[in-house]
Scaffold this active site. Structure first.
Site, PDB file in Angstrom:
ATOM      1  CE  LYS A  65      -4.080   1.777   2.448  1.00 42.27           C
ATOM      2  NZ  LYS A  65      -4.962   1.996   1.318  1.00 42.27           N
TER       3      LYS A  65
HETATM    4  N1  PPE Z   1      -8.067  -1.165  -2.725  1.00 40.77           N
HETATM    5  C1  PPE Z   1      -7.441   0.037  -2.659  1.00 40.77           C
HETATM    6  C2  PPE Z   1      -6.736   0.539  -3.864  1.00 40.77           C
HETATM    7  C3  PPE Z   1      -7.477   0.753  -1.474  1.00 40.77           C
HETATM    8  O1  PPE Z   1      -6.876   1.936  -1.415  1.00 40.77           O
HETATM    9  C4  PPE Z   1      -8.184   0.241  -0.361  1.00 40.77           C
HETATM   10  C5  PPE Z   1      -8.247   1.009   0.920  1.00 40.77           C
HETATM   11  C6  PPE Z   1      -8.819  -1.023  -0.475  1.00 40.77           C
HETATM   12  C7  PPE Z   1      -8.717  -1.697  -1.675  1.00 40.77           C
HETATM   13  C8  PPE Z   1      -9.525  -1.673   0.678  1.00 40.77           C
HETATM   14  O2  PPE Z   1      -8.600  -2.149   1.631  1.00 40.77           O
HETATM   15  P1  PPE Z   1      -8.960  -2.238   3.173  1.00 40.77           P
HETATM   16  O3  PPE Z   1      -9.093  -0.837   3.661  1.00 40.77           O
HETATM   17  O4  PPE Z   1      -7.835  -2.976   3.776  1.00 40.77           O
HETATM   18  O5  PPE Z   1     -10.261  -2.981   3.282  1.00 40.77           O
HETATM   19  N2  PPE Z   1      -8.226   2.410   0.755  1.00 40.77           N
HETATM   20  C9  PPE Z   1      -7.870   3.251   1.862  1.00 40.77           C
HETATM   21  C10 PPE Z   1      -7.556   4.664   1.412  1.00 40.77           C
HETATM   22  C11 PPE Z   1      -8.681   5.481   0.897  1.00 40.77           C
HETATM   23  C12 PPE Z   1      -8.248   6.913   0.643  1.00 40.77           C
HETATM   24  O6  PPE Z   1      -8.992   7.657  -0.057  1.00 40.77           O
HETATM   25  O7  PPE Z   1      -7.195   7.330   1.117  1.00 40.77           O
HETATM   26  C13 PPE Z   1      -8.885   3.179   2.972  1.00 40.77           C
HETATM   27  O8  PPE Z   1     -10.028   2.776   2.758  1.00 40.77           O
HETATM   28  O9  PPE Z   1      -8.527   3.516   4.099  1.00 40.77           O
END
Ligand code: PPE
Length: 307
Positions: A160
């Site tokens: 990430k």
């Molecule tokens: N895909 C991406 C690309 C992503 O950024 C997130 C979280 C997810 C999937 C879901 O992952 P999880 O949070 O572990 O369920 N995105 C983060 C950032 C958003 C932002 O605008 O900054 C979040 O949801 O915290």
């Protein structure tokens, strides 16, 4: 996030500083080359207190992301987890969003990152529904982006990493220009990958489908929670390669993510999905998720760390 109305403190390299003083040099490596890895974590307040959701898994993913980019975090996982809890305690925060970030700071410029220190910061603030309160009930409108996710031998999506979000931003900007709330991106082979900041699920009959980890997506922690909850509710959950057109003819489609939680999708590329609003399966799963974080049901998976 207004700059001057924040009274909360930010944890930086072991010390708390005022929000307005949580600054770095414009010559930091991260500013020039996007050298950061981060997490998005939510805390929820319920009748038992304030709890961080899946703290251990988020801290583990932060360390995994850092390992991929050879950034040695100068703290243990336990110390970072404790610093996150302490950030909420110091600031008296209840339900909020927490952003730990590890970045290469000020040192020698040039692509080689090794001459720059690895710094760590943790901030927290209140953040409501990611795609709007109304969307949680009625669903959001999304479009498939012309921007694809990077191929697996370009940017590793299990990390990430801040720089990955330049790709997400192109998709998000395009979606907003086209009047959509959010984008879905395809992988380098044209299969469904994920949203700009969310994972995606399809409901077909009594089965749920989500792309495998080979589609250049983030291994979402909410994705994992929803697979667990759905299986417990009796649905079969299948990870497989998903073609774009299956999105259009699915009974229901929804996003999952820390910020997005469980957000139903009501249209994709101007095609109505299912009944055109949150479908019954999405609603059931959304409710089961919120029942856990709101302590309306037992935390049987041990997902909550009370501060
Ligand atoms: N895909 C991406 C690309 C992503 O950024 C997130 C979280 C997810 C999937 C879901 O992952 P999880 O949070 O572990 O369920 N995105 C983060 C950032 C958003 C932002 O605008 O900054 C979040 O949801 O915290």
């Amino acid at each position: 996030m207004a700059w001057d109305d924040k009274e909360t403190k930010v944890w930086i390299d072991g010390k708390f500083v005022e929000w307005k003083d949580a600054n770095i040099s414009v010559l930091s490596h991260v500013v020039h080359y996007g050298t950061s890895v981060f997490e998005g974590i939510r805390a929820y307040s319920n009748e038992n207190g304030t709890a961080v959701y899946r703290l251990e898994e988020h801290v583990q993913r932060l360390f995994d992301s850092a390992k991929i980019y050879k950034m040695d975090i100068p703290y243990t996982q336990e110390e970072i987890a404790e610093a996150i809890l302490e950030t909420l305690r110091v600031n008296g925060l209840e339900g909020c969003y927490i952003r730990p970030i590890v970045f290469r700071g000020y040192g020698e410029l040039g692509v080689n990152p090794l001459g720059c220190p690895v710094n760590v910061a943790i901030a927290a603030w209140e953040w409501g529904s990611y795609l709007g309160e109304e969307g949680m009930e009625n669903g959001v409108d999304i479009g498939v982006s012309s921007w694809r996710k990077p191929a697996p031998d370009t940017f590793p999506t299990l990390a990430k990493c801040g720089a990955n979000y330049m790709n997400s931003q192109l998709a998000k900007l395009e979606a907003l220009d086209n009047g959509f709330d959010e984008a879905i991106m395809l992988d380098y082979q044209g299969h469904v990958s994920e949203g700009s900041g969310e994972n995606i699920f399809l409901v077909e009959g009594d089965k749920l489908y989500t792309p495998t980890m080979a589609s250049s997506n983030l291994k979402g922690i909410t994705r994992d929670s929803i697979m667990t909850i759905a299986r417990d509710l009796g649905y079969e959950v299948i990870e497989e390669t998903i073609s774009r057109e299956r999105l259009y003819i699915a009974d229901e489609v929804f996003f999952t993510g820390t910020a997005a939680e469980v957000t139903p999708i009501r249209s994709i590329d101007h095609r109505t999905i299912g009944i055109g609003k949150r479908g019954p399966v999405s609603e059931k799963i959304q409710k089961a998720f919120f029942d856990i974080v709101e302590a309306k049901t037992e935390d049987k998976y041990n997902w909550l760390s009370y501060i």
